[in-house]
Design an enzyme around this catalytic site. Structure first.
Site, PDB file in Angstrom:
ATOM      1  N   ASP A 180      35.239  23.189 -24.816  1.00 48.83           N
ATOM      2  CA  ASP A 180      34.373  24.342 -25.062  1.00 48.83           C
ATOM      3  C   ASP A 180      35.044  25.403 -25.927  1.00 48.83           C
ATOM      4  O   ASP A 180      35.509  26.433 -25.429  1.00 48.83           O
ATOM      5  CB  ASP A 180      33.929  24.935 -23.725  1.00 48.83           C
ATOM      6  N   GLU A 202      38.078  16.139 -15.425  1.00 48.00           N
ATOM      7  CA  GLU A 202      39.468  16.563 -15.155  1.00 48.00           C
ATOM      8  C   GLU A 202      39.887  16.282 -13.720  1.00 48.00           C
ATOM      9  O   GLU A 202      41.067  15.990 -13.528  1.00 48.00           O
ATOM     10  CB  GLU A 202      39.616  18.057 -15.486  1.00 48.00           C
ATOM     11  N   ASP A 258      31.916  13.735 -19.260  1.00 48.50           N
ATOM     12  CA  ASP A 258      32.358  15.124 -19.315  1.00 48.50           C
ATOM     13  C   ASP A 258      32.904  15.497 -17.917  1.00 48.50           C
ATOM     14  O   ASP A 258      32.769  14.728 -16.961  1.00 48.50           O
ATOM     15  CB  ASP A 258      31.118  15.957 -19.679  1.00 48.50           C
TER      16      ASP A 258
HETATM   17  C1  NOJ Z   1      30.888  21.166 -20.450  1.00 50.03           C
HETATM   18  C2  NOJ Z   1      31.103  20.502 -21.762  1.00 50.03           C
HETATM   19  O1  NOJ Z   1      32.356  20.830 -22.273  1.00 50.03           O
HETATM   20  C3  NOJ Z   1      29.981  20.859 -22.703  1.00 50.03           C
HETATM   21  O2  NOJ Z   1      30.196  20.224 -23.927  1.00 50.03           O
HETATM   22  C4  NOJ Z   1      28.659  20.455 -22.100  1.00 50.03           C
HETATM   23  O3  NOJ Z   1      27.617  20.835 -22.954  1.00 50.03           O
HETATM   24  C5  NOJ Z   1      28.485  21.124 -20.746  1.00 50.03           C
HETATM   25  N1  NOJ Z   1      29.598  20.780 -19.909  1.00 50.03           N
HETATM   26  C6  NOJ Z   1      27.193  20.716 -20.066  1.00 50.03           C
HETATM   27  O4  NOJ Z   1      27.186  19.368 -19.791  1.00 50.03           O
END
Ligand code: NOJ
Length: 952
Positions: free
Chosen positions: A611, A536, A533
């Site tokens: 998200d 970017e 995650d």
């Molecule tokens: C951002 C991610 O997009 C999300 O899916 C994740 O739960 C959080 N970071 C925490 O790791």
């Protein structure tokens, strides 16, 4: 700070959840992200486009191809373009004509003498245009057409090449290129003369009192949101306009929360006024229907017109903006009455490097793109089943409890996920010593039902002298450096102060790979897979929530040059680590989920759309986004089921599961502040409906896996938009809320609107379409109102297909491995059907040596027989695997759409090898518009063998 990094155990959770009920859905903070006019190079290039537009026919670009320098050798045309400004700037041109019909046009900038340019000398930034994007994105497919020929006449050079005598007509002054297929122009580069290579230049100090022009203001430094970019090489953008004459739809350039058919971007009703931006970023609470940038970038675009498709791939890893305009005019090409699409591509730095893919249809475009950047990896079977995630499962007991509850409620699932809170203080590769005391025993418990664990590993490494991974990384010099190039860059993310691993450095990758070894990642087992995650990368205190552009990577490339590849460099390294951890010959196909991606990511990862929010708009938005990813070569894609932020209503959650059952990557996930929403908590009737949706996914896994195989061999999208299946039916070109699943003829339109009881579906032809569940038959092309009450997924079988399923409900896909098959035959209006099935062990690489089953099923009205025939080109290589599979049988055949004459049939004749026997058949008359069906019970034919069943 973007998220509230509160612990899962803290109390504010309840208060926040309550508050969120009172507040409307939050919206993205636009002020945190640049618009085109806030980005110096985008603004300059758009302004140039405006000047060109205003000047009309008198506008010309200062780029001239020097005829004397042109040379064609072994399929590569080289020459020099002169930019006729600033005393003449030399731009080396190369046009490679590839065997598969693709043309690659590359324009560089020649090195110049000291004094002619000003590079900031206190910076280590490499003084060259970035030319390594191909190293990351391309895998092959670029053998040149050695027999290409060239002819020059009156300032135009024509090159003939490719399998079908394609032509590239290169106009010298001003430089432009038309690509033709069968005499028809399909792509024009620099059609509108918007080409712009901002050459390196000396920094001229203005005399006192003289202000820099608006353009110059951002040449040497640029400030946004309190962050200043030092721009050591000054302005260096590259831009080009690309016209698709007569093509009125363009698709692709993910990732954007927008419609599949891309809207125009230069204002006007229903259009956007900003270009599509490609600059991988952690966009907090992103909005739907927007050209704003998101987490990943694939600069690939497909253009579609009736019966024809072509593509372009703009190979730049730098920040890129793309304007899209539709028009009936073109300066160079006389178009038909159809609109043409004009695009304008603007990148901050690097080479101008563009591939033109000739098609001639979508299927060929995807294949050509896959030959360049690689086909999607064939995933492990478990990874295309259902995944259960939330931020966070807070302890081992919690995980084991969820695992038990899924069983208690008879809901299948394959993978449970651990988010950042499972670590010891956000130090990846560790476990919280209080809450995850025995991670191995937890994984063993999951393994009992063939289930897996996924743990998160992010690229920000905690700046903590006691953390071995962090210490090693810094000591070995494997962190990304700050703009001076000497010091490791420090920024802020989940762990607080952090450094970022630089996976552009091969030595850093080698080191990163070792971290996944079982003796290094203590507590991990072969059952553990990885989620990458924030790659970017997300930097909470960085410009636009990411890394400063003047940071320095391996090779002294600036972050600006490589930004959009950063995420891919990281998930590739993780993939490599997972692949080798079991040792030579014992590799399992790794599963890695990534949020950030680039062209080529499909070779090693799956992605999700980040998200999203628990609202209907985000549910609707997901399919267009997943379809766009699919056509851009990265089909292993999903969206958080249920919506990440907020709490979905039960109806929304249920509809989201029904939709998610059609996401290539199918995972439920929720924010740390969201209420628990494991599917068994929903109460009736929701639990049962969600269970049915998940079971539907499991029963269709053979069809999904076959679709993944086709994607991994030929680049075919898994979810197929209408224009792929029906390229002559223009009425379907903008549809992005219904799609076909692989080659199954299954047409799905999961409900994404609140309170629906009916929905309108579009059938693109006069073939019969059967409701998947009750066999209601629809016979007419066009729009139909169909039932869509809460328990109903609008899902149809187009007549003429054979769909492989496994219908025995199990707890995980692994437990279904040797289960018998059901074949569903949807008989076409003409009385025939066909289908394909691909099977392998679903986890190792044995299929690459031929250990797989590939069968064609045909049902023929003429002789009323169903046949299974081998498609494996080298069946001897599958002999051992066939042996393992020979007792896996077909246990049921359902024939949908049979005539009344089937009513009297009681038995069918089965033949396999030299043997034959009878099996029972039961006929059911369809009433109230439903098709008649017939079911063969246990014909006892093997999935690995040739056989036939005669219904006559
Ligand atoms: C951002 C991610 O997009 C999300 O899916 C994740 O739960 C959080 N970071 C925490 O790791």
């Amino acid at each position: 700070m973007r998220y509230r990094p509160i612990s899962a155990r803290s109390t504010p959770v309840l208060i926040l959840s309550f508050l969120s009920l009172l507040q409307p859905a939050q919206l993205v903070k636009h002020e945190n992200f640049k618009t085109c006019s806030q980005s110096g190079f985008c603004k300059r290039n758009r302004a140039l486009a405006d000047r060109a537009q205003a000047a009309g026919a008198s506008w010309t670009a200062p780029y001239e191809l020097d005829e004397k320098t042109l040379q064609l050798k072994d399929g590569v045309l080289t020459g020099k373009i002169w930019k006729t400004e600033a005393g003449g700037i030399e731009l080396p041109l190369q046009i490679s004509l590839l065997e598969n019909g693709i043309a690659r046009v590359t324009i560089d900038e020649a090195q110049r003498k000291a004094g002619e340019i000003t590079f900031r000398h206190d910076s280590k930034a490499r003084k060259e245009r970035y030319n390594e994007a191909g190293k990351w994105a391309l895998v092959g497919g670029h053998k040149c057409q050695r027999t290409a020929t060239m002819e020059t006449k009156e300032g135009v050079t024509t090159v003939v090449y490719g399998p079908d005598n394609y032509e590239a007509r290169i106009t010298h002054k001003p430089f432009s290129v038309q690509f033709l297929r069968k005499g028809e122009v399909y792509v024009v580069l620099n059609d509108r003369n918007l080409m712009n290579v901002e050459h390196w230049r000396p920094k001229i100090e203005k005399p006192e009192g003289e202000e820099p022009t608006e353009d110059e203001e951002t040449y040497w430094e640029e400030t946004f949101g309190g962050n200043t970019d030092s721009k050591p090489r000054g302005p260096e953008s590259v831009a080009l306009d690309i016209t698709f004459p007569g093509y009125d739809h363009v698709y692709g350039i993910p990732e954007h929360a927008t419609s599949l058919s891309l809207k125009e971007t230069r204002g006007g009703e229903g259009h956007y006024s900003e270009p599509y931006r490609l600059y991988n970023a952690d966009v907090f609470e992103y909005e739907t229907d927007s050209p704003m940038t998101l987490y990943g970038s694939i600069p690939f675009m497909q253009a579609q017109k009736k019966g024809s498709a072509v593509g372009v791939f703009w190979l730049s890893a730098a920040e890129t903006w793309v304007d899209v305009v539709k028009t009936k005019q073109s300066p160079h090409v006389l178009t038909t009455e159809k609109a043409s699409t004009q695009t304008h591509w603007i990148s901050e730095s690097g080479l101008l490097d563009v591939f033109v893919l000739p098609g001639p249809d979508a299927i060929w475009v995807y294949r050509q793109y896959g030959e360049l950047t690689g086909f999607t990896a064939l995933p492990a079977m478990f990874s295309i089943a259902y995944h259960q995630c939330r931020w966070n499962y807070v302890s081992q007991d919690d995980v084991e409890d969820v695992d038990r509850k899924f069983d208690k409620f008879d809901i299948p699932y394959d993978v449970i996920w651990l988010d950042i809170e499972h670590t010891d203080g956000k130090k990846y590769f560790t476990w919280d010593p209080l809450t995850f005391k025995k991670p191995e025993s937890m994984q063993k418990t999951l393994a009992k039902r063939d289930r897996k664990l996924v743990a998160i590993v992010d690229p920000h490494i905690k700046n903590d002298g006691d953390y071995t991974v962090g210490k090693e990384m810094v000591d070995k010099g494997f962190g990304v450096k700050d703009k001076g190039g000497d010091k490791v860059y420090e920024g802020w993310c989940w762990p607080g102060s952090s450094h970022w691993v630089d996976c552009f450095n091969p030595a850093a990758v080698d080191w990163w790979k070792t971290l996944f070894k079982f003796d290094k990642y203590i507590g991990s087992t072969p059952n553990l897979w990885i989620w990458n995650d924030m790659n970017e990368p997300s930097v909470f205190n960085g410009p636009e929530t990411t890394m400063p552009k003047d940071n320095i990577h391996h090779g002294n490339w600036e972050h600006r040059d490589v930004h959009n590849i950063n995420g891919m460099s990281f998930h590739n390294a993780t993939y490599e680590g997972l692949k080798v951890r079991l040792g030579n010959g014992k590799e399992r196909r790794p599963f890695v989920l990534t949020r950030s991606f680039f062209a080529g990511s499909q070779r090693s990862a799956a992605m999700w759309t980040g998200d999203n929010q628990a609202d209907w708009a985000h549910l609707q938005q997901a399919f267009p986004m997943l379809l766009a990813n699919g056509i851009a070569g990265f089909p292993f894609a999903g969206a958080d089921v249920g919506g990440f932020f907020g709490n979905p209503s039960k109806e929304l959650l249920t509809r989201w599961y029904q939709a998610g059952a059609f996401y290539p990557f199918f995972r439920g996930h929720a924010h740390i502040d969201a209420k628990r929403r494991e599917p068994y908590l929903a109460g009736e009737p929701y639990v049962s409906i969600i269970r049915d949706a998940i079971r539907l996914r499991y029963s269709l896994l053979p069809a999904w896996y076959t679709a993944f195989q086709r994607a991994s061999w030929q680049g075919m999208p898994i979810l197929r938009p209408h224009f792929v299946a029906f390229p002559d039916d223009e009425a379907g070109f903008a549809i992005d809320d219904q799609f076909f699943l692989g080659d199954t003829g299954l047409l799905a339109k999961p409900v994404v609107k609140e309170s629906a009881t009916e929905t309108t579906i579009y059938f693109p032809d006069d073939e019969v379409y059967y409701d998947y569940f009750d066999f209601s038959a629809y016979h007419r092309k066009g729009h139909h109102e169909v039932p869509a009450t809460l328990e109903k997924i609008p899902l149809f079988m187009r007549g003429g297909y054979i769909i492989p399923r496994k219908d025995r409900p199990r707890r995980s896909s692994g437990l279904m491995k040797y289960d018998p098959y059901t074949l569903v035959i949807s008989v076409s209006s003409e009385g025939s059907a066909g289908g394909v099935l691909y099977v392998d062990d679903g986890e190792t690489y044995a299929h690459e040596s031929g250990a797989y089953i590939h069968r064609a099923f045909t049902f023929n009205h003429g002789d009323n027989a169903l046949r299974s025939a081998n498609l494996h080109p080298e069946p001897e290589k599958a002999a051992a695997y066939n042996k393992v599979m020979r007792s896996v049988r077909v246990e049921r055949i359902i024939v949908v759409g049979v005539g009344k004459e089937w009513a009297t049939r009681r038995e069918v004749e089965v033949k396999q090898g030299s043997k034959s026997w009878k099996a029972k058949i039961v006929y059911t008359e369809g009433r109230g518009g439903r098709a008649n069906t017939a079911m063969v019970r246990d014909p006892k034919v093997s999935i690995a063998k040739d056989w036939s069943i005669s219904f006559a």
